[in-house]
Design a protein around this motif. Structure first.
Motif, PDB file in Angstrom:
ATOM      1  N   ARG A 160       0.809  -1.204   0.000  1.00  0.00           N
ATOM      2  CA  ARG A 160       0.000   0.000   0.000  1.00  0.00           C
ATOM      3  C   ARG A 160       0.852   1.267   0.000  1.00  0.00           C
ATOM      4  NH1 ARG A 160      -3.073   0.220   4.751  1.00  0.00           N
ATOM      5  NH2 ARG A 160      -1.978  -1.497   5.741  1.00  0.00           N
ATOM      6  N   GLN A 161       2.144   1.125  -0.216  1.00  0.00           N
ATOM      7  CA  GLN A 161       3.060   2.252  -0.283  1.00  0.00           C
ATOM      8  C   GLN A 161       3.567   2.446  -1.711  1.00  0.00           C
ATOM      9  OE1 GLN A 161       6.132   1.182   2.451  1.00  0.00           O
ATOM     10  NE2 GLN A 161       4.911   1.598   4.274  1.00  0.00           N
ATOM     11  N   SER A 188      -1.245   7.951  -5.880  1.00  0.00           N
ATOM     12  CA  SER A 188      -2.022   7.846  -4.655  1.00  0.00           C
ATOM     13  C   SER A 188      -1.746   6.507  -3.995  1.00  0.00           C
ATOM     14  CB  SER A 188      -3.519   7.986  -4.954  1.00  0.00           C
ATOM     15  OG  SER A 188      -4.283   7.876  -3.760  1.00  0.00           O
ATOM     16  N   ALA A 189      -1.541   6.543  -2.682  1.00  0.00           N
ATOM     17  CA  ALA A 189      -1.320   5.326  -1.913  1.00  0.00           C
ATOM     18  C   ALA A 189      -2.078   5.424  -0.596  1.00  0.00           C
ATOM     19  CB  ALA A 189       0.166   5.117  -1.645  1.00  0.00           C
ATOM     20  N   PRO A 190      -2.588   4.267  -0.090  1.00  0.00           N
ATOM     21  CA  PRO A 190      -3.274   4.307   1.203  1.00  0.00           C
ATOM     22  C   PRO A 190      -2.357   4.683   2.353  1.00  0.00           C
ATOM     23  CG  PRO A 190      -3.833   2.318  -0.009  1.00  0.00           C
ATOM     24  CD  PRO A 190      -2.682   2.956  -0.726  1.00  0.00           C
ATOM     25  N   VAL A 191      -1.051   4.340   2.231  1.00  0.00           N
ATOM     26  CA  VAL A 191      -0.126   4.663   3.320  1.00  0.00           C
ATOM     27  C   VAL A 191       0.859   5.729   2.841  1.00  0.00           C
ATOM     28  CG1 VAL A 191       1.387   3.724   5.111  1.00  0.00           C
ATOM     29  CG2 VAL A 191      -0.438   2.312   4.180  1.00  0.00           C
ATOM     30  N   THR A 221      -0.790  11.843  -3.358  1.00  0.00           N
ATOM     31  CA  THR A 221      -1.615  11.679  -2.169  1.00  0.00           C
ATOM     32  C   THR A 221      -1.205  10.435  -1.388  1.00  0.00           C
ATOM     33  OG1 THR A 221      -3.493  12.652  -3.361  1.00  0.00           O
ATOM     34  CG2 THR A 221      -3.981  11.477  -1.315  1.00  0.00           C
ATOM     35  N   THR A 273      -3.026   8.699   1.626  1.00  0.00           N
ATOM     36  CA  THR A 273      -4.313   8.873   2.304  1.00  0.00           C
ATOM     37  C   THR A 273      -4.176   8.857   3.815  1.00  0.00           C
ATOM     38  OG1 THR A 273      -5.356   7.749   0.445  1.00  0.00           O
ATOM     39  CG2 THR A 273      -6.675   8.025   2.427  1.00  0.00           C
ATOM     40  N   THR A 274      -3.425   7.912   4.362  1.00  0.00           N
ATOM     41  CA  THR A 274      -3.256   7.834   5.816  1.00  0.00           C
ATOM     42  C   THR A 274      -1.780   7.820   6.217  1.00  0.00           C
ATOM     43  OG1 THR A 274      -3.321   5.409   5.790  1.00  0.00           O
ATOM     44  CG2 THR A 274      -5.420   6.570   6.074  1.00  0.00           C
TER      45      THR A 274
END
Length: 279
Positions: A14-15, A32-35, A52, A54-55
């Motif tokens: 997720r990176q 864009s990545a979740p982490v 981006t 995200t978290t």
């Protein structure tokens, strides 16, 4: 035996991590990545699309030269590390932490900078912001620090905590400074804000050149105001058509003039300096 657990593998997937040695690294498609997102170039790094995390954290590094973030960049934290110059029309947003631009010889954003926590701009040369490059810290402080140049803030700076500006050259700018804590401008030469300066806490300004308030308000609702300027061969503190006011603490304006015909401090143009002690 696996080299990493499935949970660790899932985080890794997720990176986004990109490292390049090309003459110029240009990113024109959104990332864009979740982490986390990490972009490292050993040459110039340019983006024209959104980046981006995200978290997680967005980290952008050039080990030898400049960074130009033309697209919006957002994450819980945003870290930008140029070797020489930073420019960028893209907004920088840290949704849960700090925005930091550090290490460059000059920092000249034209896009807005917003952080939940602190905003830090730190370099070795000039720091300037364009007329659209507002700086906002909703729950922290703003630090603008150069060890070798001027600071010009062309857009408003707002912080719930202190605003600290440290420089070696001249300070100017149409951007208003508004702080829920203290405001300090120190270490430079002349100080000539053309935007209002308002703080809940203390306001302090000191420089080796002239301090000039021209048509602005400098006000503290619960702190003191201290201005030290000079020595210069002129009026060291000049207040023209301006209001300097403190509600609960003292106001001190100190100017040192090397001219035998110039006062250290001069007020003109219907300026007022008011101190009201509330009991």
């Amino acid at each position: 035996t696996p080299l990493y657990s499935s949970a660790a593998s899932d985080v890794y997937k997720r990176q986004i991590s990109l490292t390049s040695t090309a003459s110029t690294v240009t990113i024109s498609a959104a990332l864009s990545a979740p982490v986390d997102v990490s972009l490292t170039a050993h040459t110039e790094l340019v983006t024209s699309a959104a980046v981006t995390a995200t978290t997680g954290t967005v980290t952008v590094t050039s080990t030898t030269t400049s960074i130009n973030l033309g697209g919006a960049t957002s994450g819980t934290f945003v870290e930008v590390r140029p070797k020489t110059t930073y420019i960028g029309a893209g907004a920088l947003t840290a949704s849960a932490g700090t925005v930091r631009i550090t290490g460059g010889s000059s920092i000249d954003p034209t896009g807005a900078i917003r952080a939940t926590s602190n905003v830090v701009l730190r370099g070795t040369g000039q720091i300037t912001t364009g007329s659209s490059a507002t700086i906002n810290s909703s729950s922290g402080s703003v630090e603008v620090n150069t060890s070798g140049g001027l600071v010009t803030l062309g857009a408003n700076v707002v912080a719930s905590g202190p605003i600290s500006i440290s420089l070696t050259g001249a300070y100017s700018g149409a951007g208003a400074l508004s702080s829920g804590g203290a405001i300090s401008i120190t270490g430079g030469t002349s100080i000539s804000p053309t935007g209002n300066v308002r703080a809940t806490g203390n306001i302090s300004m000191s420089g080796s050149g002239k301090t000039f308030f021209d048509g602005i308000t400098v006000a503290s609702s619960a702190g003191s105001i201290t201005v030290n300027a000079g020595p210069v061969a002129d009026h060291a503190v000049q207040v023209n058509a301006s209001i300097v006011s403190a509600n609960t603490q003292r106001i001190s304006l100190t100017g040192r003039s090397t001219s035998g015909t110039q006062d250290g401090v001069i007020l003109y143009g219907a300026s007022t300096v008011s101190y009201t002690h509330l009991r």
